[in-house]
Design an enzyme around this catalytic site. Structure first.
Site, PDB file in Angstrom:
ATOM      1  N   MET A   1     -11.895   5.084  -0.804  1.00  0.00           N
ATOM      2  CA  MET A   1     -12.554   5.393   0.467  1.00  0.00           C
ATOM      3  C   MET A   1     -13.128   6.791   0.313  1.00  0.00           C
ATOM      4  O   MET A   1     -12.646   7.766   0.913  1.00  0.00           O
ATOM      5  CB  MET A   1     -11.542   5.305   1.626  1.00  0.00           C
ATOM      6  CG  MET A   1     -11.150   3.867   1.943  1.00  0.00           C
ATOM      7  SD  MET A   1      -9.601   3.733   2.853  1.00  0.00           S
ATOM      8  CE  MET A   1      -8.428   3.747   1.494  1.00  0.00           C
TER       9      MET A   1
ATOM     10  N   SER B   1       0.840  -1.196   0.000  1.00  0.00           N
ATOM     11  CA  SER B   1       0.000   0.000   0.000  1.00  0.00           C
ATOM     12  C   SER B   1       0.873   1.243   0.000  1.00  0.00           C
ATOM     13  O   SER B   1       1.649   1.484   0.938  1.00  0.00           O
ATOM     14  CB  SER B   1      -0.897   0.011   1.231  1.00  0.00           C
ATOM     15  OG  SER B   1      -1.358   1.329   1.447  1.00  0.00           O
TER      16      SER B   1
ATOM     17  N   HIS C   1      -8.225   1.496  -4.133  1.00  0.00           N
ATOM     18  CA  HIS C   1      -9.159   1.310  -3.015  1.00  0.00           C
ATOM     19  C   HIS C   1      -9.793   2.660  -2.726  1.00  0.00           C
ATOM     20  O   HIS C   1      -9.155   3.540  -2.144  1.00  0.00           O
ATOM     21  CB  HIS C   1      -8.363   0.767  -1.806  1.00  0.00           C
ATOM     22  CG  HIS C   1      -9.158   0.654  -0.553  1.00  0.00           C
ATOM     23  ND1 HIS C   1      -8.576   0.368   0.663  1.00  0.00           N
ATOM     24  CD2 HIS C   1     -10.493   0.772  -0.317  1.00  0.00           C
ATOM     25  CE1 HIS C   1      -9.523   0.319   1.593  1.00  0.00           C
ATOM     26  NE2 HIS C   1     -10.675   0.563   1.021  1.00  0.00           N
TER      27      HIS C   1
ATOM     28  N   MET D   1      -8.475   8.548  -0.195  1.00  0.00           N
ATOM     29  CA  MET D   1      -9.287   8.988   0.960  1.00  0.00           C
ATOM     30  C   MET D   1      -9.705  10.433   0.755  1.00  0.00           C
ATOM     31  O   MET D   1      -8.901  11.248   0.286  1.00  0.00           O
ATOM     32  CB  MET D   1      -8.463   8.862   2.243  1.00  0.00           C
ATOM     33  CG  MET D   1      -7.902   7.457   2.460  1.00  0.00           C
ATOM     34  SD  MET D   1      -7.040   7.357   4.026  1.00  0.00           S
ATOM     35  CE  MET D   1      -6.377   5.696   3.941  1.00  0.00           C
TER      36      MET D   1
ATOM     37  N   ASP E   1      -6.925  -6.214   4.060  1.00  0.00           N
ATOM     38  CA  ASP E   1      -6.239  -4.920   4.148  1.00  0.00           C
ATOM     39  C   ASP E   1      -6.316  -4.389   5.577  1.00  0.00           C
ATOM     40  O   ASP E   1      -7.410  -4.197   6.117  1.00  0.00           O
ATOM     41  CB  ASP E   1      -6.939  -3.953   3.178  1.00  0.00           C
ATOM     42  CG  ASP E   1      -6.269  -2.585   3.089  1.00  0.00           C
ATOM     43  OD1 ASP E   1      -5.201  -2.388   3.685  1.00  0.00           O
ATOM     44  OD2 ASP E   1      -6.842  -1.715   2.403  1.00  0.00           O
ATOM     45  N   GLY E   2      -5.134  -4.153   6.172  1.00  0.00           N
ATOM     46  CA  GLY E   2      -5.069  -3.507   7.477  1.00  0.00           C
ATOM     47  C   GLY E   2      -4.358  -4.345   8.517  1.00  0.00           C
ATOM     48  O   GLY E   2      -4.827  -5.426   8.878  1.00  0.00           O
ATOM     49  N   GLY E   3      -3.194  -3.870   8.947  1.00  0.00           N
ATOM     50  CA  GLY E   3      -2.460  -4.559  10.007  1.00  0.00           C
ATOM     51  C   GLY E   3      -1.886  -5.902   9.591  1.00  0.00           C
ATOM     52  O   GLY E   3      -1.601  -6.742  10.447  1.00  0.00           O
TER      53      GLY E   3
ATOM     54  N   HIS F   1      -1.165  -1.246  -4.311  1.00  0.00           N
ATOM     55  CA  HIS F   1      -2.421  -0.849  -3.661  1.00  0.00           C
ATOM     56  C   HIS F   1      -2.417   0.671  -3.490  1.00  0.00           C
ATOM     57  O   HIS F   1      -1.484   1.248  -2.936  1.00  0.00           O
ATOM     58  CB  HIS F   1      -2.536  -1.565  -2.317  1.00  0.00           C
ATOM     59  CG  HIS F   1      -3.852  -1.388  -1.643  1.00  0.00           C
ATOM     60  ND1 HIS F   1      -4.985  -2.093  -2.000  1.00  0.00           N
ATOM     61  CD2 HIS F   1      -4.233  -0.586  -0.615  1.00  0.00           C
ATOM     62  CE1 HIS F   1      -5.995  -1.731  -1.219  1.00  0.00           C
ATOM     63  NE2 HIS F   1      -5.573  -0.804  -0.371  1.00  0.00           N
TER      64      HIS F   1
ATOM     65  N   MET G   1     -11.704  -5.491   5.170  1.00  0.00           N
ATOM     66  CA  MET G   1     -10.907  -4.573   5.990  1.00  0.00           C
ATOM     67  C   MET G   1     -10.674  -5.205   7.361  1.00  0.00           C
ATOM     68  O   MET G   1     -11.627  -5.612   8.031  1.00  0.00           O
ATOM     69  CB  MET G   1     -11.636  -3.237   6.188  1.00  0.00           C
ATOM     70  CG  MET G   1     -11.750  -2.339   4.975  1.00  0.00           C
ATOM     71  SD  MET G   1     -10.209  -1.935   4.144  1.00  0.00           S
ATOM     72  CE  MET G   1      -9.314  -1.058   5.426  1.00  0.00           C
TER      73      MET G   1
ATOM     74  N   ASP H   1      -4.494   3.839  -2.101  1.00  0.00           N
ATOM     75  CA  ASP H   1      -5.549   4.226  -1.165  1.00  0.00           C
ATOM     76  C   ASP H   1      -6.018   5.657  -1.410  1.00  0.00           C
ATOM     77  O   ASP H   1      -5.253   6.602  -1.240  1.00  0.00           O
ATOM     78  CB  ASP H   1      -5.032   4.112   0.277  1.00  0.00           C
ATOM     79  CG  ASP H   1      -4.933   2.664   0.729  1.00  0.00           C
ATOM     80  OD1 ASP H   1      -5.927   1.935   0.600  1.00  0.00           O
ATOM     81  OD2 ASP H   1      -3.851   2.260   1.206  1.00  0.00           O
TER      82      ASP H   1
ATOM     83  N   GLY I   1      -8.868   4.414   6.933  1.00  0.00           N
ATOM     84  CA  GLY I   1      -8.492   5.820   7.108  1.00  0.00           C
ATOM     85  C   GLY I   1      -7.025   6.048   7.394  1.00  0.00           C
ATOM     86  O   GLY I   1      -6.496   7.103   7.075  1.00  0.00           O
ATOM     87  N   PHE I   2      -6.375   5.061   7.989  1.00  0.00           N
ATOM     88  CA  PHE I   2      -4.984   5.271   8.382  1.00  0.00           C
ATOM     89  C   PHE I   2      -4.178   3.984   8.221  1.00  0.00           C
ATOM     90  O   PHE I   2      -4.712   2.889   8.422  1.00  0.00           O
ATOM     91  CB  PHE I   2      -4.898   5.734   9.842  1.00  0.00           C
ATOM     92  CG  PHE I   2      -5.644   7.022  10.079  1.00  0.00           C
ATOM     93  CD1 PHE I   2      -5.058   8.246   9.773  1.00  0.00           C
ATOM     94  CD2 PHE I   2      -6.943   7.011  10.549  1.00  0.00           C
ATOM     95  CE1 PHE I   2      -5.772   9.429   9.946  1.00  0.00           C
ATOM     96  CE2 PHE I   2      -7.666   8.183  10.724  1.00  0.00           C
ATOM     97  CZ  PHE I   2      -7.075   9.404  10.424  1.00  0.00           C
ATOM     98  N   GLY I   3      -2.891   4.151   7.918  1.00  0.00           N
ATOM     99  CA  GLY I   3      -1.980   3.014   7.938  1.00  0.00           C
ATOM    100  C   GLY I   3      -1.488   2.773   9.359  1.00  0.00           C
ATOM    101  O   GLY I   3      -1.719   3.590  10.265  1.00  0.00           O
ATOM    102  N   GLY I   4      -0.848   1.648   9.563  1.00  0.00           N
ATOM    103  CA  GLY I   4      -0.175   1.391  10.831  1.00  0.00           C
ATOM    104  C   GLY I   4      -1.068   1.020  11.998  1.00  0.00           C
ATOM    105  O   GLY I   4      -0.640   1.070  13.146  1.00  0.00           O
TER     106      GLY I   4
ATOM    107  N   GLY J   1       0.997  -2.095   4.086  1.00  0.00           N
ATOM    108  CA  GLY J   1       1.586  -0.766   3.987  1.00  0.00           C
ATOM    109  C   GLY J   1       2.807  -0.666   4.865  1.00  0.00           C
ATOM    110  O   GLY J   1       3.952  -0.784   4.417  1.00  0.00           O
ATOM    111  N   SER J   2       2.571  -0.494   6.176  1.00  0.00           N
ATOM    112  CA  SER J   2       3.707  -0.288   7.083  1.00  0.00           C
ATOM    113  C   SER J   2       4.643  -1.501   7.113  1.00  0.00           C
ATOM    114  O   SER J   2       5.856  -1.336   7.268  1.00  0.00           O
ATOM    115  CB  SER J   2       3.200   0.056   8.491  1.00  0.00           C
ATOM    116  OG  SER J   2       2.174  -0.821   8.890  1.00  0.00           O
TER     117      SER J   2
HETATM  118  C1  DX5 Z   1      -6.276   1.808   5.516  1.00  0.00           C
HETATM  119  C2  DX5 Z   1      -5.788   1.475   4.118  1.00  0.00           C
HETATM  120  C3  DX5 Z   1      -4.728   0.464   4.076  1.00  0.00           C
HETATM  121  C4  DX5 Z   1      -3.447   0.847   4.790  1.00  0.00           C
HETATM  122  C5  DX5 Z   1      -2.846  -0.400   5.335  1.00  0.00           C
HETATM  123  O1  DX5 Z   1      -7.474   2.507   5.430  1.00  0.00           O
HETATM  124  O2  DX5 Z   1      -6.864   0.989   3.330  1.00  0.00           O
HETATM  125  O3  DX5 Z   1      -4.457   0.055   2.739  1.00  0.00           O
HETATM  126  O4  DX5 Z   1      -2.524   1.464   3.969  1.00  0.00           O
HETATM  127  O5  DX5 Z   1      -1.745  -0.046   6.108  1.00  0.00           O
HETATM  128  P1  DX5 Z   1      -1.084  -1.062   7.128  1.00  0.00           P
HETATM  129  O6  DX5 Z   1      -0.650  -2.257   6.324  1.00  0.00           O
HETATM  130  O7  DX5 Z   1       0.038  -0.291   7.706  1.00  0.00           O
HETATM  131  O8  DX5 Z   1      -2.152  -1.422   8.121  1.00  0.00           O
HETATM  132 ZN    ZN Z   2      -6.423   0.071   1.344  1.00  0.00          ZN
END
Ligand code: DX5
Ligand code: ZN
Length: 247
Positions: free
Chosen positions: A78, A13, A76, A42, A185-187, A38, A147, A40, A152-155, A207-208
């Site tokens: 959002m 991501s 993606h 927003m 997607d997510g964590g 990927h 999800m 994102d 909304g946020f990475g990490g 992502g992270s």
């Molecule tokens: C969150 C995004 C994800 C995000 C994942 O809303 O849709 O794609 O970048 O980031 P990590 O892998 O760090 O959770």
């Molecule tokens: Zn995403």
């Protein structure tokens, strides 16, 4: 459960990439083994954050290539409303466009718009969105994205209740007899990739887990390899468990 031949796709991501060097980041993760990019989007309305749009998708498109073959850009959305952005992302080179059903007035129409533009269509389910939003539309989809954080946020940390949901969705996808990708997607980290793939996911967004070392760190391949090998071992463990139950 996924079959023996199911590939695992890793989709880094860009949300966690260096936004001042996005072209280099895309080149670097593709060289490191990414199967898709990927992307994102927003809008500071459907989700609190504000990121990137079609102009940036168009700008990175020339970098999303391996040995002359395009690497899919997995958009993606959002955003709310959804439909006006679909043709813009198709024009910008998106290969896959996924959206949240709560953000579209007419989910089936949004899916048809994506497919009419020649992209693959995906529906995204938030942690609290039930699988029954797939009723009547699953046959039209190319991908379902679960999800495992609130968007909304990475990490953020992986929400464990995503795992049984992934397993139920896998069963449901298999019942259609169609090749619908199951993306999570997510964590997502190497530490939970085995359990996510064992539950039935075939496409992992990270992502992270991929970008934290940064361009200079040179560890993107290590991160992507770790995610893939953990996921593959989760798949094969799940198969072994089924076999031992069957014997
Ligand atoms: C969150 C995004 C994800 C995000 C994942 O809303 O849709 O794609 O970048 O980031 P990590 O892998 O760090 O959770
Ligand atoms: Zn995403």
């Amino acid at each position: 459960m996924t079959s023996a031949s199911t590939p695992i796709r890793i989709a880094p991501s860009l949300l966690s990439a260096d936004f001042a060097r996005l072209g280099e980041e895309v080149t670097a993760v593709i060289a490191a083994g990414a199967d898709m990019i990927h992307f994102d989007v927003m809008d500071n309305h459907y989700v609190p954050n504000l990121t990137i749009g079609p102009l940036v998708c168009e700008a990175i498109k020339p970098y999303a290539v391996r040995n002359g073959v395009p690497v899919p850009i997995d958009v993606h959305l959002m955003v709310k409303p959804v439909d006006a952005l679909i043709p813009m992302f198709i024009k910008a080179g998106a290969s896959i466009i996924s959206f949240h059903p709560e953000a579209s007035e007419h989910v089936d129409r949004s899916i048809q718009l994506i497919k009419a533009g020649g992209a693959k269509a995906g529906l995204v389910l938030n942690p609290a969105t039930p699988l029954n939003v797939l009723d009547h539309v699953i046959e039209a989809l190319d991908l379902v994205l679960i999800m495992s954080v609130n968007p909304g946020f990475g990490g953020q940390s992986f929400i464990e209740s995503a795992l049984p949901k992934i397993a139920l969705l896998r069963e449901r996808i298999d019942r259609t007899g169609r090749q619908i990708w199951l993306e999570v997607d997510g964590g997502v980290k190497p530490a939970n990739a085995a359990r996510i793939a064992a539950a039935g996911a075939d496409t992992l967004v990270a992502g992270s887990a991929v970008f934290t070392g940064g361009l200079a760190g040179g560890v993107y391949a290590q991160a992507i390899d770790a995610l893939r090998s953990q996921a593959l071992s989760g798949q094969s463990q799940a198969r072994q468990n089924l076999l031992s139950q069957a014997r």
